[in-house]
Design an enzyme around this catalytic site. Structure first.
Site, PDB file in Angstrom:
ATOM      1  N   LYS A  15       0.846  -1.204   0.000  1.00 36.42           N
ATOM      2  CA  LYS A  15       0.000   0.000   0.000  1.00 36.42           C
ATOM      3  C   LYS A  15       0.882   1.255   0.000  1.00 36.42           C
ATOM      4  O   LYS A  15       1.861   1.289  -0.737  1.00 36.42           O
ATOM      5  CB  LYS A  15      -0.984  -0.050   1.161  1.00 36.42           C
ATOM      6  CG  LYS A  15      -1.787  -1.365   1.147  1.00 36.42           C
ATOM      7  CD  LYS A  15      -2.943  -1.401   2.077  1.00 36.42           C
ATOM      8  CE  LYS A  15      -3.664  -2.732   1.938  1.00 36.42           C
ATOM      9  NZ  LYS A  15      -4.816  -2.860   2.818  1.00 36.42           N
ATOM     10  N   HIS A 100      -8.613  -2.881  -6.159  1.00 38.72           N
ATOM     11  CA  HIS A 100      -8.597  -3.065  -4.707  1.00 38.72           C
ATOM     12  C   HIS A 100      -9.727  -2.221  -4.099  1.00 38.72           C
ATOM     13  O   HIS A 100     -10.034  -1.131  -4.583  1.00 38.72           O
ATOM     14  CB  HIS A 100      -7.233  -2.627  -4.149  1.00 38.72           C
ATOM     15  CG  HIS A 100      -7.046  -3.024  -2.720  1.00 38.72           C
ATOM     16  ND1 HIS A 100      -7.651  -2.364  -1.685  1.00 38.72           N
ATOM     17  CD2 HIS A 100      -6.340  -4.044  -2.170  1.00 38.72           C
ATOM     18  CE1 HIS A 100      -7.322  -2.958  -0.541  1.00 38.72           C
ATOM     19  NE2 HIS A 100      -6.530  -3.986  -0.808  1.00 38.72           N
ATOM     20  N   GLU A 170     -11.260 -10.557  -1.541  1.00 31.07           N
ATOM     21  CA  GLU A 170     -10.911  -9.709  -0.401  1.00 31.07           C
ATOM     22  C   GLU A 170     -12.179  -9.142   0.233  1.00 31.07           C
ATOM     23  O   GLU A 170     -12.637  -8.047  -0.150  1.00 31.07           O
ATOM     24  CB  GLU A 170     -10.032  -8.558  -0.879  1.00 31.07           C
ATOM     25  CG  GLU A 170      -8.691  -8.990  -1.393  1.00 31.07           C
ATOM     26  CD  GLU A 170      -7.597  -8.078  -0.868  1.00 31.07           C
ATOM     27  OE1 GLU A 170      -6.594  -8.598  -0.384  1.00 31.07           O
ATOM     28  OE2 GLU A 170      -7.776  -6.844  -0.914  1.00 31.07           O
ATOM     29  N   GLY A 176      -7.638  -4.713   6.702  1.00 28.94           N
ATOM     30  CA  GLY A 176      -7.086  -3.550   7.404  1.00 28.94           C
ATOM     31  C   GLY A 176      -7.365  -3.525   8.897  1.00 28.94           C
ATOM     32  O   GLY A 176      -7.895  -4.475   9.471  1.00 28.94           O
ATOM     33  N   GLY A 240      -1.573  -7.557   3.286  1.00 29.12           N
ATOM     34  CA  GLY A 240      -1.251  -6.143   3.485  1.00 29.12           C
ATOM     35  C   GLY A 240      -0.296  -5.952   4.646  1.00 29.12           C
ATOM     36  O   GLY A 240       0.917  -6.100   4.505  1.00 29.12           O
TER      37      GLY A 240
HETATM   38  P1  PGA Z   1      -4.524  -6.613   5.340  1.00 29.89           P
HETATM   39  O1  PGA Z   1      -4.786  -6.026   3.885  1.00 29.89           O
HETATM   40  O2  PGA Z   1      -3.727  -7.872   5.181  1.00 29.89           O
HETATM   41  O3  PGA Z   1      -3.743  -5.526   6.047  1.00 29.89           O
HETATM   42  O4  PGA Z   1      -5.873  -6.843   5.959  1.00 29.89           O
HETATM   43  C1  PGA Z   1      -5.101  -6.885   2.821  1.00 29.89           C
HETATM   44  C2  PGA Z   1      -5.359  -6.093   1.573  1.00 29.89           C
HETATM   45  O5  PGA Z   1      -5.914  -4.994   1.641  1.00 29.89           O
HETATM   46  O6  PGA Z   1      -4.991  -6.547   0.471  1.00 29.89           O
END
Ligand code: PGA
Length: 261
Positions: A15, A100, A170, A176, A240
């Site tokens: 990100k 995304h 996802e 997140g 992420g």
């Molecule tokens: P995360 O994000 O592993 O921090 O939950 C995954 C993503 O947004 O691809």
């Protein structure tokens, strides 16, 4: 194809992180060193655009591949602030995340996503198309959300290209810091079935479509990788937060590699 038959794909989406280039270079070098023994797992690092070239240098001559987090929908217009598929190709980018939920939240539509998929495929970059519902309602409306995202995002993509696209499931509620929980194996598996059935339906495949399907959303430890791959029938994960240090990312690769055939 039996599920899990292919090598596993672990995609690390940084990100807008890390804050400084030196940190990005450190993670890349540590990942390059750390993955050497995990030969059945393909690792893809997706740093921010500004870090692509220096990260490419750090992972040169290794099995780690480079991915973009986004791409422009055309190569033909003057587009301030955008990056084209051709420019990604020059940096040796092999994969690119598209659609995304953090980008869809700013208005990216399925039709724009379809144009991005097309542009990437034309340049031989493998798109990683993200789909996912914001809530899991009891009536099963979320299944329609996934199906609609998939159908519209694949507009204009022909049968001979569609199986090259990696699909990432996802669920927004699992992504997140504000995530409620990680998805359970049976929830993941249900979506894998819907994704394969939708593609089959759309393109009239007689066999199961060969697309790799990934799970993403709070994958933070080896158990989550196991849930996605073994219980959920996924071909890997899109990660992420846990991808921001080799210390948390490498155990995920280790787990994936153990489960690869
Ligand atoms: P995360 O994000 O592993 O921090 O939950 C995954 C993503 O947004 O691809």
């Amino acid at each position: 194809m039996e599920k899990n038959e292919k090598n596993i794909l672990m995609v690390f989406n940084w990100k807008m992180n890390p804050g400084r280039l030196s940190e990005a270079e450190t993670i890349a070098s540590e990942m390059k060193k750390g993955i050497v023994k995990y030969s059945k797992t393909q690792v893809v690092l997706c740093p921010p655009f500004v870090h692509l070239a220096p990260v490419a240098k750090k992972i040169a001559k290794s099995r780690v591949l480079l991915g973009g987090q986004n791409v422009a929908w055309t190569e033909k217009e003057s587009l301030t602030g955008e990056i084209s598929p051709a420019q990604l190709t020059d940096l040796d980018v092999k994969y690119c995340i598209v659609g995304h939920s953090e980008r869809r939240a700013y208005g990216e539509t399925n039709i724009v996503i379809a144009q991005k998929l097309y542009g990437l495929l034309k340049r031989n970059i493998i798109p990683i198309l993200c789909v996912g519902e914001s809530v899991r309602d009891e009536k099963g409306e979320y299944l329609k959300v996934i199906e609609a995202e998939l159908r519209e995002s694949l507009t204009g993509i022909t049968k001979n290209f569609v199986e090259k696209i990696v699909i990432a499931y996802e669920p927004i509620w699992a992504i997140g810091k504000n995530s409620v929980r990680t998805a359970r194996a049976e929830e993941i598996e249900e979506i894998a079935i819907v994704i394969r059935r939708t593609i089959s339906d759309m393109y009239g495949f007689k066999k199961v479509p060969q697309n790799s399907i990934l799970y993403g959303g709070s994958v933070g430890n080896p158990k989550d990788v196991e849930t996605a791959i073994v219980g959920g029938g996924m071909n890997g994960c899109l990660v992420g937060r846990a991808s921001l240090s080799a210390k948390t990312a490498l155990p995920l690769v280790e787990a994936a590699n153990r489960l690869a055939r």
